[in-house]
Design an enzyme around this catalytic site. Structure first.
Site, PDB file in Angstrom:
ATOM      1  N   LYS A   1       0.987  -0.977  -0.211  1.00  0.00           N
ATOM      2  CA  LYS A   1       0.380   0.120   0.491  1.00  0.00           C
ATOM      3  C   LYS A   1       0.907   1.421  -0.017  1.00  0.00           C
ATOM      4  O   LYS A   1      -0.022   2.074   0.136  1.00  0.00           O
ATOM      5  CB  LYS A   1      -1.014   0.144   1.381  1.00  0.00           C
ATOM      6  CG  LYS A   1      -1.793  -1.342   1.583  1.00  0.00           C
ATOM      7  CD  LYS A   1      -2.294  -1.495   0.201  1.00  0.00           C
ATOM      8  CE  LYS A   1      -3.434  -0.574  -1.113  1.00  0.00           C
ATOM      9  NZ  LYS A   1      -4.118  -1.060  -1.629  1.00  0.00           N
ATOM     10  N   THR A   2       1.937   0.692  -0.396  1.00  0.00           N
ATOM     11  CA  THR A   2       2.851   2.465  -0.382  1.00  0.00           C
ATOM     12  C   THR A   2       3.106   2.719  -1.955  1.00  0.00           C
ATOM     13  O   THR A   2       4.371   3.939  -2.273  1.00  0.00           O
ATOM     14  CB  THR A   2       3.776   2.140   0.438  1.00  0.00           C
ATOM     15  OG1 THR A   2       4.449   0.895  -0.141  1.00  0.00           O
ATOM     16  CG2 THR A   2       3.825   1.758   1.512  1.00  0.00           C
ATOM     17  N   GLY A   3       2.981   2.365  -2.757  1.00  0.00           N
ATOM     18  CA  GLY A   3       3.165   2.587  -3.864  1.00  0.00           C
ATOM     19  C   GLY A   3       3.893   1.394  -5.120  1.00  0.00           C
ATOM     20  O   GLY A   3       4.874   1.798  -5.799  1.00  0.00           O
ATOM     21  N   THR A   4       4.364   0.737  -4.430  1.00  0.00           N
ATOM     22  CA  THR A   4       5.272  -0.933  -4.631  1.00  0.00           C
ATOM     23  C   THR A   4       4.792  -1.173  -6.669  1.00  0.00           C
ATOM     24  O   THR A   4       5.557  -1.461  -7.193  1.00  0.00           O
ATOM     25  CB  THR A   4       5.513  -1.833  -3.650  1.00  0.00           C
ATOM     26  OG1 THR A   4       3.727  -2.597  -3.974  1.00  0.00           O
ATOM     27  CG2 THR A   4       5.733  -1.702  -2.372  1.00  0.00           C
ATOM     28  N   THR A   5       3.056  -0.933  -6.314  1.00  0.00           N
ATOM     29  CA  THR A   5       2.978  -1.336  -8.349  1.00  0.00           C
ATOM     30  C   THR A   5       3.888  -0.362  -8.335  1.00  0.00           C
ATOM     31  O   THR A   5       4.210  -0.472  -9.629  1.00  0.00           O
ATOM     32  CB  THR A   5       1.795  -1.642  -8.111  1.00  0.00           C
ATOM     33  OG1 THR A   5       1.535  -3.142  -7.064  1.00  0.00           O
ATOM     34  CG2 THR A   5       0.669  -2.141  -9.162  1.00  0.00           C
TER      35      THR A   5
ATOM     36  N   LYS B   1      -5.731  -0.391  -7.570  1.00  0.00           N
ATOM     37  CA  LYS B   1      -4.205   0.615  -7.053  1.00  0.00           C
ATOM     38  C   LYS B   1      -4.725   2.252  -7.648  1.00  0.00           C
ATOM     39  O   LYS B   1      -4.672   2.422  -8.719  1.00  0.00           O
ATOM     40  CB  LYS B   1      -2.862  -0.166  -8.366  1.00  0.00           C
ATOM     41  CG  LYS B   1      -2.619  -0.930  -7.931  1.00  0.00           C
ATOM     42  CD  LYS B   1      -2.300  -1.312  -6.422  1.00  0.00           C
ATOM     43  CE  LYS B   1      -1.970  -3.175  -6.520  1.00  0.00           C
ATOM     44  NZ  LYS B   1      -1.609  -3.216  -5.725  1.00  0.00           N
ATOM     45  N   GLY B   2      -4.802   3.049  -6.324  1.00  0.00           N
ATOM     46  CA  GLY B   2      -5.007   4.337  -6.712  1.00  0.00           C
ATOM     47  C   GLY B   2      -6.961   4.111  -6.340  1.00  0.00           C
ATOM     48  O   GLY B   2      -7.216   4.434  -7.540  1.00  0.00           O
TER      49      GLY B   2
ATOM     50  N   LYS C   1     -10.795   5.170  -5.859  1.00  0.00           N
ATOM     51  CA  LYS C   1     -11.269   6.925  -5.460  1.00  0.00           C
ATOM     52  C   LYS C   1     -11.880   6.007  -4.132  1.00  0.00           C
ATOM     53  O   LYS C   1     -12.894   5.209  -4.161  1.00  0.00           O
ATOM     54  CB  LYS C   1     -12.559   6.638  -5.882  1.00  0.00           C
ATOM     55  CG  LYS C   1     -11.677   6.417  -7.649  1.00  0.00           C
ATOM     56  CD  LYS C   1     -11.619   7.859  -8.540  1.00  0.00           C
ATOM     57  CE  LYS C   1     -11.070   7.994  -9.948  1.00  0.00           C
ATOM     58  NZ  LYS C   1     -10.791   8.777  -9.825  1.00  0.00           N
TER      59      LYS C   1
HETATM   60  P1  A3P Z   1      -4.429   3.445  -2.542  1.00  0.00           P
HETATM   61  O1  A3P Z   1      -5.485   2.567  -4.424  1.00  0.00           O
HETATM   62  O2  A3P Z   1      -4.926   3.437  -1.819  1.00  0.00           O
HETATM   63  O3  A3P Z   1      -4.530   5.723  -3.272  1.00  0.00           O
HETATM   64  P2  A3P Z   1       1.308  -0.790  -3.364  1.00  0.00           P
HETATM   65  O4  A3P Z   1       1.202  -1.030  -5.056  1.00  0.00           O
HETATM   66  O5  A3P Z   1       2.264  -0.955  -2.650  1.00  0.00           O
HETATM   67  O6  A3P Z   1       0.130  -1.882  -2.680  1.00  0.00           O
HETATM   68  O7  A3P Z   1       0.539   0.292  -2.909  1.00  0.00           O
HETATM   69  C1  A3P Z   1      -1.284   0.787  -3.518  1.00  0.00           C
HETATM   70  C2  A3P Z   1      -0.690   2.244  -4.028  1.00  0.00           C
HETATM   71  O8  A3P Z   1      -0.101   3.312  -4.900  1.00  0.00           O
HETATM   72  C3  A3P Z   1      -2.877   2.959  -3.588  1.00  0.00           C
HETATM   73  O9  A3P Z   1      -3.043   2.965  -2.893  1.00  0.00           O
HETATM   74  C4  A3P Z   1      -1.870   4.479  -4.182  1.00  0.00           C
HETATM   75  O10 A3P Z   1      -2.136   5.804  -3.506  1.00  0.00           O
HETATM   76  C5  A3P Z   1      -0.542   4.785  -3.853  1.00  0.00           C
HETATM   77  N1  A3P Z   1       0.582   5.281  -6.127  1.00  0.00           N
HETATM   78  C6  A3P Z   1       1.159   5.627  -6.096  1.00  0.00           C
HETATM   79  N2  A3P Z   1       1.126   5.764  -7.014  1.00  0.00           N
HETATM   80  C7  A3P Z   1       0.644   6.004  -7.993  1.00  0.00           C
HETATM   81  C8  A3P Z   1       0.526   5.350  -9.193  1.00  0.00           C
HETATM   82  N3  A3P Z   1       0.912   6.122  -9.964  1.00  0.00           N
HETATM   83  N4  A3P Z   1      -0.781   4.688  -9.821  1.00  0.00           N
HETATM   84  C9  A3P Z   1      -1.424   3.657  -8.826  1.00  0.00           C
HETATM   85  N5  A3P Z   1      -1.610   4.587  -7.107  1.00  0.00           N
HETATM   86  C10 A3P Z   1      -0.401   4.357  -6.647  1.00  0.00           C
END
Ligand code: A3P
Length: 295
Positions: A57-61, A246-247, A249
């Site tokens: 949940k920190t933006g690893t994807t 990811k991201g 709403k």
């Molecule tokens: P939210 O969906 O709560 O906003 P991970 O991949 O580590 O699980 O992290 C998911 C989080 O990556 C998303 O959490 C989002 O806030 C963040 N993020 C950062 N940059 C992003 C991007 N370019 N596109 C989508 N999510 C991104």
């Protein structure tokens, strides 16, 4: 010379060396004795040069997807079984052995300039991972992402709601990685900045990794207004964003919840500040802001 049948011999051996019941894989090429008996058909180059260790949940994807845009950087193949992260060091997959792990990586075309990596977001807080990772990949570089723990907790809460699954433990950053890797091998990536200004962050990541050429992410990424995040720029002004999960709403955190979590994490953030100062790592902007607003 007296010996026993294999099973009894093994029983006896593990009785004398109980700590060896759990294997610790090392790189066969790092020890001449091992290399000499390692099959000539095999290579030791199908291993990652760096790991993205999480947390979730920190933006690893996003970091993973941006890294793979780089011409010299390659991630692992997807598992044909799970289509998910490899998660080798942290769980039962470790017992599949290093051939199993290496099969996830291509043969590098040039082992010194090709950067292979894998991202498993559960590595950071796994008890066994740093020791195992350092045994197999002693020269690896490690990327850990940190965002404001209040935001991460809220993102995780939204994740749980989306999955309808029970509460999970919230792990904190743990210094144990530093008992296995040198501070110079570790980069703390500011996950909030990765979200707001990925091109800048990716430049710092490339310099830390020492990867060439330096890839210009300003040209490769575009801000997608409807997604509200940075995405991969495509032909014809279109963009390719990460998936729906990811991201997400969701409504902003309420000020009450934010205040509560800021207070809840204050001591942990103070401890993190001290740790980062001691390591000489740049302070993430969110940490500065958080400590200014709650001091
Ligand atoms: P939210 O969906 O709560 O906003 P991970 O991949 O580590 O699980 O992290 C998911 C989080 O990556 C998303 O959490 C989002 O806030 C963040 N993020 C950062 N940059 C992003 C991007 N370019 N596109 C989508 N999510 C991104």
């Amino acid at each position: 010379l007296q010996t026993l049948p294999p099973v009894q011999l093994a029983d006896k051996y593990f009785h004398i060396f109980p700590e060896e019941r759990d294997p610790l894989w090392q790189n066969p090429c790092h020890d001449k004795r091992h290399k000499d008996i390692w099959s000539k058909e095999k290579t030791c180059d199908r291993l990652p040069k760096f790991l993205v260790i999480g947390p979730q949940k920190t933006g690893t994807t996003a970091l993973h997807s941006f890294l793979t845009l780089h011409p010299a950087i390659t991630s692992n193949f997807l598992s044909p079984v799970t289509f998910e992260e490899i998660q080798f060091f942290n769980g039962p997959n470790y017992h599949n052995g290093i051939d199993w792990y290496m099969d996830f990586f291509p043969f590098p075309s040039n082992a010194s300039t090709d950067f292979m990596f894998e991202k498993s977001a559960n590595y950071l807080d796994s008890e066994v991972t740093p020791r195992r990772a350092a045994a197999l990949l002693p020269r690896a570089k490690i990327l850990a992402l940190l965002i404001n723990p209040a935001d991460r907790a809220y993102s995780w809460y939204q994740h749980q709601r989306a999955h309808q699954d029970p509460a999970a433990l919230n792990h904190t950053f743990h210094q144990r990685w530093l008992s296995h890797y040198q501070p110079s091998q570790l980069l703390i990536v500011d996950g909030s900045q990765l979200r707001s200004n990925p091109a800048l962050v990716m430049e710092g990541v490339q310099r830390f990794l020492g990867v060439t050429p330096i890839f210009n992410y300003t040209q490769a990424l575009t801000f997608d207004e409807s997604k509200g995040f940075w995405c991969q720029k495509q032909e014809g002004g279109r963009s390719k964003c990460l998936g729906k999960s990811k991201g997400r709403k969701y409504p902003d955190m309420t000020p009450e919840a934010r205040a509560f979590l800021a207070e809840y994490y204050r001591e942990h953030n103070m401890a993190l500040l001290k740790l980062l100062n001691r390591l000489g790592q740049a302070l993430p902007t969110w940490l500065r802001e958080e400590l200014q607003s709650t001091s």
